[in-house]
Write a protein that holds these residues in place. Structure first.
Motif, PDB file in Angstrom:
ATOM      1  N   MET A   1      46.943 -43.872 -55.922  1.00  0.00           N
ATOM      2  CA  MET A   1      46.527 -42.678 -55.186  1.00  0.00           C
ATOM      3  C   MET A   1      45.003 -42.590 -55.137  1.00  0.00           C
ATOM      4  O   MET A   1      44.452 -42.246 -54.098  1.00  0.00           O
ATOM      5  N   LYS A   2      44.331 -42.892 -56.263  1.00  0.00           N
ATOM      6  CA  LYS A   2      42.873 -42.821 -56.300  1.00  0.00           C
ATOM      7  C   LYS A   2      42.241 -43.821 -55.340  1.00  0.00           C
ATOM      8  O   LYS A   2      41.262 -43.496 -54.667  1.00  0.00           O
ATOM      9  N   VAL A   3      42.812 -45.009 -55.277  1.00  0.00           N
ATOM     10  CA  VAL A   3      42.259 -46.044 -54.399  1.00  0.00           C
ATOM     11  C   VAL A   3      42.421 -45.643 -52.935  1.00  0.00           C
ATOM     12  O   VAL A   3      41.485 -45.778 -52.142  1.00  0.00           O
ATOM     13  N   LEU A   4      43.603 -45.144 -52.574  1.00  0.00           N
ATOM     14  CA  LEU A   4      43.823 -44.701 -51.187  1.00  0.00           C
ATOM     15  C   LEU A   4      42.897 -43.542 -50.828  1.00  0.00           C
ATOM     16  O   LEU A   4      42.368 -43.487 -49.710  1.00  0.00           O
ATOM     17  N   SER A   5      42.706 -42.625 -51.769  1.00  0.00           N
ATOM     18  CA  SER A   5      41.808 -41.497 -51.539  1.00  0.00           C
ATOM     19  C   SER A   5      40.370 -41.986 -51.343  1.00  0.00           C
ATOM     20  O   SER A   5      39.659 -41.497 -50.464  1.00  0.00           O
ATOM     21  N   LEU A   6      39.968 -42.939 -52.152  1.00  0.00           N
ATOM     22  CA  LEU A   6      38.617 -43.494 -52.016  1.00  0.00           C
ATOM     23  C   LEU A   6      38.443 -44.184 -50.667  1.00  0.00           C
ATOM     24  O   LEU A   6      37.442 -43.976 -49.973  1.00  0.00           O
ATOM     25  N   ILE A   7      39.422 -44.986 -50.276  1.00  0.00           N
ATOM     26  CA  ILE A   7      39.352 -45.684 -48.982  1.00  0.00           C
ATOM     27  C   ILE A   7      39.287 -44.677 -47.833  1.00  0.00           C
ATOM     28  O   ILE A   7      38.448 -44.798 -46.930  1.00  0.00           O
ATOM     29  N   ALA A   8      40.153 -43.671 -47.869  1.00  0.00           N
ATOM     30  CA  ALA A   8      40.167 -42.656 -46.805  1.00  0.00           C
ATOM     31  C   ALA A   8      38.845 -41.894 -46.768  1.00  0.00           C
ATOM     32  O   ALA A   8      38.304 -41.631 -45.685  1.00  0.00           O
TER      33      ALA A   8
ATOM     34  N   MET B   1      31.618 -39.900 -48.490  1.00  0.00           N
ATOM     35  CA  MET B   1      31.604 -41.319 -48.851  1.00  0.00           C
ATOM     36  C   MET B   1      31.262 -41.532 -50.323  1.00  0.00           C
ATOM     37  O   MET B   1      31.868 -42.370 -50.987  1.00  0.00           O
ATOM     38  N   LEU B   2      30.284 -40.773 -50.812  1.00  0.00           N
ATOM     39  CA  LEU B   2      29.803 -40.969 -52.171  1.00  0.00           C
ATOM     40  C   LEU B   2      30.537 -40.119 -53.204  1.00  0.00           C
ATOM     41  O   LEU B   2      30.295 -40.255 -54.400  1.00  0.00           O
ATOM     42  N   GLY B   3      31.399 -39.222 -52.737  1.00  0.00           N
ATOM     43  CA  GLY B   3      32.129 -38.360 -53.662  1.00  0.00           C
ATOM     44  C   GLY B   3      31.283 -37.254 -54.251  1.00  0.00           C
ATOM     45  O   GLY B   3      31.622 -36.675 -55.270  1.00  0.00           O
TER      46      GLY B   3
ATOM     47  N   VAL C   1      44.408 -36.483 -42.453  1.00  0.00           N
ATOM     48  CA  VAL C   1      43.601 -37.139 -43.493  1.00  0.00           C
ATOM     49  C   VAL C   1      42.874 -36.098 -44.334  1.00  0.00           C
ATOM     50  O   VAL C   1      42.871 -36.174 -45.573  1.00  0.00           O
ATOM     51  N   LEU C   2      42.262 -35.117 -43.689  1.00  0.00           N
ATOM     52  CA  LEU C   2      41.537 -34.083 -44.429  1.00  0.00           C
ATOM     53  C   LEU C   2      42.470 -33.267 -45.317  1.00  0.00           C
ATOM     54  O   LEU C   2      42.133 -32.960 -46.464  1.00  0.00           O
ATOM     55  N   GLY C   3      43.646 -32.927 -44.806  1.00  0.00           N
ATOM     56  CA  GLY C   3      44.619 -32.179 -45.605  1.00  0.00           C
ATOM     57  C   GLY C   3      45.074 -32.986 -46.812  1.00  0.00           C
ATOM     58  O   GLY C   3      45.180 -32.450 -47.926  1.00  0.00           O
ATOM     59  N   TRP C   4      45.333 -34.253 -46.594  1.00  0.00           N
ATOM     60  CA  TRP C   4      45.748 -35.114 -47.695  1.00  0.00           C
ATOM     61  C   TRP C   4      44.633 -35.267 -48.723  1.00  0.00           C
ATOM     62  O   TRP C   4      44.876 -35.178 -49.929  1.00  0.00           O
ATOM     63  N   LEU C   5      43.394 -35.479 -48.252  1.00  0.00           N
ATOM     64  CA  LEU C   5      42.257 -35.585 -49.178  1.00  0.00           C
ATOM     65  C   LEU C   5      42.088 -34.291 -49.977  1.00  0.00           C
ATOM     66  O   LEU C   5      41.807 -34.330 -51.177  1.00  0.00           O
ATOM     67  N   TRP C   6      42.251 -33.161 -49.311  1.00  0.00           N
ATOM     68  CA  TRP C   6      42.142 -31.867 -50.011  1.00  0.00           C
ATOM     69  C   TRP C   6      43.223 -31.751 -51.076  1.00  0.00           C
ATOM     70  O   TRP C   6      42.960 -31.332 -52.200  1.00  0.00           O
ATOM     71  N   TRP C   7      44.444 -32.117 -50.725  1.00  0.00           N
ATOM     72  CA  TRP C   7      45.557 -32.064 -51.664  1.00  0.00           C
ATOM     73  C   TRP C   7      45.278 -32.960 -52.874  1.00  0.00           C
ATOM     74  O   TRP C   7      45.452 -32.536 -54.019  1.00  0.00           O
TER      75      TRP C   7
ATOM     76  N   GLU D   1      42.384 -34.059 -53.937  1.00  0.00           N
ATOM     77  CA  GLU D   1      41.196 -33.565 -54.661  1.00  0.00           C
ATOM     78  C   GLU D   1      41.531 -32.338 -55.512  1.00  0.00           C
ATOM     79  O   GLU D   1      41.108 -32.257 -56.658  1.00  0.00           O
ATOM     80  N   THR D   2      42.285 -31.406 -54.982  1.00  0.00           N
ATOM     81  CA  THR D   2      42.602 -30.199 -55.758  1.00  0.00           C
ATOM     82  C   THR D   2      43.633 -30.500 -56.836  1.00  0.00           C
ATOM     83  O   THR D   2      43.619 -29.864 -57.890  1.00  0.00           O
ATOM     84  N   ARG D   3      44.505 -31.430 -56.602  1.00  0.00           N
ATOM     85  CA  ARG D   3      45.500 -31.830 -57.596  1.00  0.00           C
ATOM     86  C   ARG D   3      44.830 -32.532 -58.776  1.00  0.00           C
ATOM     87  O   ARG D   3      45.197 -32.326 -59.926  1.00  0.00           O
ATOM     88  N   ARG D   4      43.840 -33.339 -58.475  1.00  0.00           N
ATOM     89  CA  ARG D   4      43.141 -34.110 -59.497  1.00  0.00           C
ATOM     90  C   ARG D   4      42.332 -33.191 -60.410  1.00  0.00           C
ATOM     91  O   ARG D   4      42.226 -33.414 -61.599  1.00  0.00           O
ATOM     92  N   LYS D   5      41.725 -32.166 -59.843  1.00  0.00           N
ATOM     93  CA  LYS D   5      40.829 -31.288 -60.614  1.00  0.00           C
ATOM     94  C   LYS D   5      41.571 -30.153 -61.313  1.00  0.00           C
ATOM     95  O   LYS D   5      40.997 -29.437 -62.083  1.00  0.00           O
ATOM     96  N   ALA D   6      42.846 -29.968 -60.973  1.00  0.00           N
ATOM     97  CA  ALA D   6      43.592 -28.833 -61.527  1.00  0.00           C
ATOM     98  C   ALA D   6      43.943 -29.036 -62.986  1.00  0.00           C
ATOM     99  O   ALA D   6      43.942 -30.037 -63.554  1.00  0.00           O
TER     100      ALA D   6
END
Length: 138
Positions: free
Chosen positions: A1-8, A66-68, A125-131, A133-138
Protein backbone atom coordinates in the motif's frame (compact mmCIF):
# COMPACT_ATOMS: atom_id res chain seq x y z
CA UNK A 1 0.00 0.00 0.00
CA UNK A 2 2.84 2.42 0.86
CA UNK A 3 4.57 1.80 -2.45
CA UNK A 4 1.38 2.34 -4.47
CA UNK A 5 0.66 5.50 -2.50
CA UNK A 6 4.17 6.78 -3.15
CA UNK A 7 3.92 6.03 -6.88
CA UNK A 8 0.50 7.71 -7.14
CA UNK A 9 1.73 10.74 -5.17
CA UNK A 10 4.83 11.15 -7.31
CA UNK A 11 2.95 10.71 -10.58
CA UNK A 12 0.11 13.06 -9.68
CA UNK A 13 2.51 15.58 -8.15
CA UNK A 14 4.69 15.45 -11.26
CA UNK A 15 1.64 16.07 -13.45
CA UNK A 16 0.70 19.19 -11.48
CA UNK A 17 4.31 20.45 -11.40
CA UNK A 18 4.44 19.98 -15.17
CA UNK A 19 1.08 21.68 -15.67
CA UNK A 20 1.88 24.67 -13.45
CA UNK A 21 5.46 24.93 -14.68
CA UNK A 22 4.39 24.91 -18.31
CA UNK A 23 2.00 27.78 -17.69
CA UNK A 24 4.66 29.78 -15.84
CA UNK A 25 7.82 29.00 -17.77
CA UNK A 26 6.57 27.54 -21.05
CA UNK A 27 3.55 29.11 -22.69
CA UNK A 28 3.58 32.01 -20.26
CA UNK A 29 1.18 33.59 -17.83
CA UNK A 30 -0.04 36.07 -20.45
CA UNK A 31 -1.28 33.15 -22.54
CA UNK A 32 -2.93 31.59 -19.48
CA UNK A 33 -4.59 34.93 -18.68
CA UNK A 34 -6.08 34.86 -22.18
CA UNK A 35 -7.30 31.29 -21.61
CA UNK A 36 -8.84 32.18 -18.23
CA UNK A 37 -10.59 35.19 -19.77
CA UNK A 38 -12.12 32.93 -22.45
CA UNK A 39 -14.21 31.18 -19.80
CA UNK A 40 -16.01 34.47 -19.11
CA UNK A 41 -16.28 33.60 -15.41
CA UNK A 42 -14.11 36.46 -14.16
CA UNK A 43 -13.31 39.74 -15.83
CA UNK A 44 -10.20 41.91 -15.85
CA UNK A 45 -8.26 42.33 -13.64
CA UNK A 46 -9.44 39.15 -11.86
CA UNK A 47 -8.63 36.97 -14.86
CA UNK A 48 -4.99 38.00 -14.47
CA UNK A 49 -5.09 37.44 -10.70
CA UNK A 50 -6.39 33.91 -11.26
CA UNK A 51 -3.96 33.23 -14.09
CA UNK A 52 -0.95 34.45 -12.16
CA UNK A 53 -1.92 32.55 -8.97
CA UNK A 54 -3.24 29.14 -10.04
CA UNK A 55 -0.07 27.86 -11.75
CA UNK A 56 2.01 28.62 -8.66
CA UNK A 57 -0.47 26.74 -6.48
CA UNK A 58 -0.29 23.81 -8.93
CA UNK A 59 3.50 23.87 -8.85
CA UNK A 60 3.87 24.16 -5.07
CA UNK A 61 1.14 21.59 -4.27
CA UNK A 62 2.63 19.20 -6.83
CA UNK A 63 6.11 19.48 -5.32
CA UNK A 64 4.70 18.96 -1.82
CA UNK A 65 2.76 15.90 -2.96
CA UNK A 66 5.80 14.45 -4.72
CA UNK A 67 8.07 14.96 -1.72
CA UNK A 68 5.50 14.04 0.93
CA UNK A 69 5.77 17.48 2.54
CA UNK A 70 2.46 18.69 4.00
CA UNK A 71 0.88 15.85 2.08
CA UNK A 72 -2.66 16.30 3.38
CA UNK A 73 -2.53 19.98 2.51
CA UNK A 74 -1.23 19.16 -0.96
CA UNK A 75 -4.05 16.68 -1.51
CA UNK A 76 -6.63 19.25 -0.38
CA UNK A 77 -5.06 22.00 -2.52
CA UNK A 78 -5.00 19.82 -5.63
CA UNK A 79 -8.56 18.63 -4.97
CA UNK A 80 -9.61 22.27 -4.64
CA UNK A 81 -7.95 23.12 -7.94
CA UNK A 82 -9.71 20.21 -9.62
CA UNK A 83 -13.10 21.22 -8.16
CA UNK A 84 -12.70 24.81 -9.37
CA UNK A 85 -11.54 23.64 -12.78
CA UNK A 86 -14.46 21.19 -13.01
CA UNK A 87 -16.84 24.05 -12.26
CA UNK A 88 -15.17 26.19 -14.93
CA UNK A 89 -15.38 23.37 -17.47
CA UNK A 90 -19.03 22.80 -16.58
CA UNK A 91 -19.70 26.50 -17.05
CA UNK A 92 -18.00 26.50 -20.45
CA UNK A 93 -19.88 23.35 -21.50
CA UNK A 94 -23.22 24.75 -20.36
CA UNK A 95 -22.55 27.95 -22.31
CA UNK A 96 -21.38 25.97 -25.35
CA UNK A 97 -18.01 27.71 -25.43
CA UNK A 98 -15.63 26.41 -28.07
CA UNK A 99 -12.42 27.34 -26.25
CA UNK A 100 -9.13 25.82 -25.20
CA UNK A 101 -9.09 24.53 -21.64
CA UNK A 102 -5.88 26.44 -20.92
CA UNK A 103 -4.22 23.42 -19.36
CA UNK A 104 -1.12 23.09 -21.48
CA UNK A 105 -1.03 26.04 -23.83
CA UNK A 106 -2.66 24.50 -26.87
CA UNK A 107 -5.42 25.98 -28.99
CA UNK A 108 -7.29 22.67 -29.19
CA UNK A 109 -10.92 23.05 -28.11
CA UNK A 110 -12.04 21.34 -24.92
CA UNK A 111 -13.17 17.75 -25.34
CA UNK A 112 -15.80 17.89 -22.62
CA UNK A 113 -16.42 14.17 -22.13
CA UNK A 114 -12.66 13.58 -21.95
CA UNK A 115 -12.50 16.19 -19.19
CA UNK A 116 -15.26 14.38 -17.29
CA UNK A 117 -13.19 11.17 -17.41
CA UNK A 118 -10.08 13.12 -16.38
CA UNK A 119 -11.88 14.60 -13.36
CA UNK A 120 -13.16 11.18 -12.31
CA UNK A 121 -9.58 9.94 -12.45
CA UNK A 122 -8.26 12.85 -10.40
CA UNK A 123 -10.93 12.44 -7.74
CA UNK A 124 -10.43 8.68 -7.56
CA UNK A 125 -6.67 9.05 -7.05
CA UNK A 126 -7.02 11.98 -4.65
CA UNK A 127 -9.72 10.20 -2.64
CA UNK A 128 -7.62 7.08 -2.40
CA UNK A 129 -4.52 9.07 -1.40
CA UNK A 130 -6.57 10.87 1.26
CA UNK A 131 -7.89 7.56 2.58
CA UNK A 132 -4.38 6.05 2.73
CA UNK A 133 -2.94 9.19 4.32
CA UNK A 134 -5.59 9.53 7.03
CA UNK A 135 -5.56 5.79 7.75
CA UNK A 136 -1.79 5.80 8.16
CA UNK A 137 -1.76 8.75 10.58
CA UNK A 138 -4.74 7.60 12.66
Amino acid sequence: MKVLSLIASVLLGTWFVYSGGLKIFGTGLDRFTYDVANYKLVHAPWDAVVAYTVPWVELIAGVCLMLGILKRGAIVAIAGLVVVFAIAIGWAWNHKLDISCGCHGTDAPIQYWNKVAEFIGYFAVLGWLWWVETRRKA
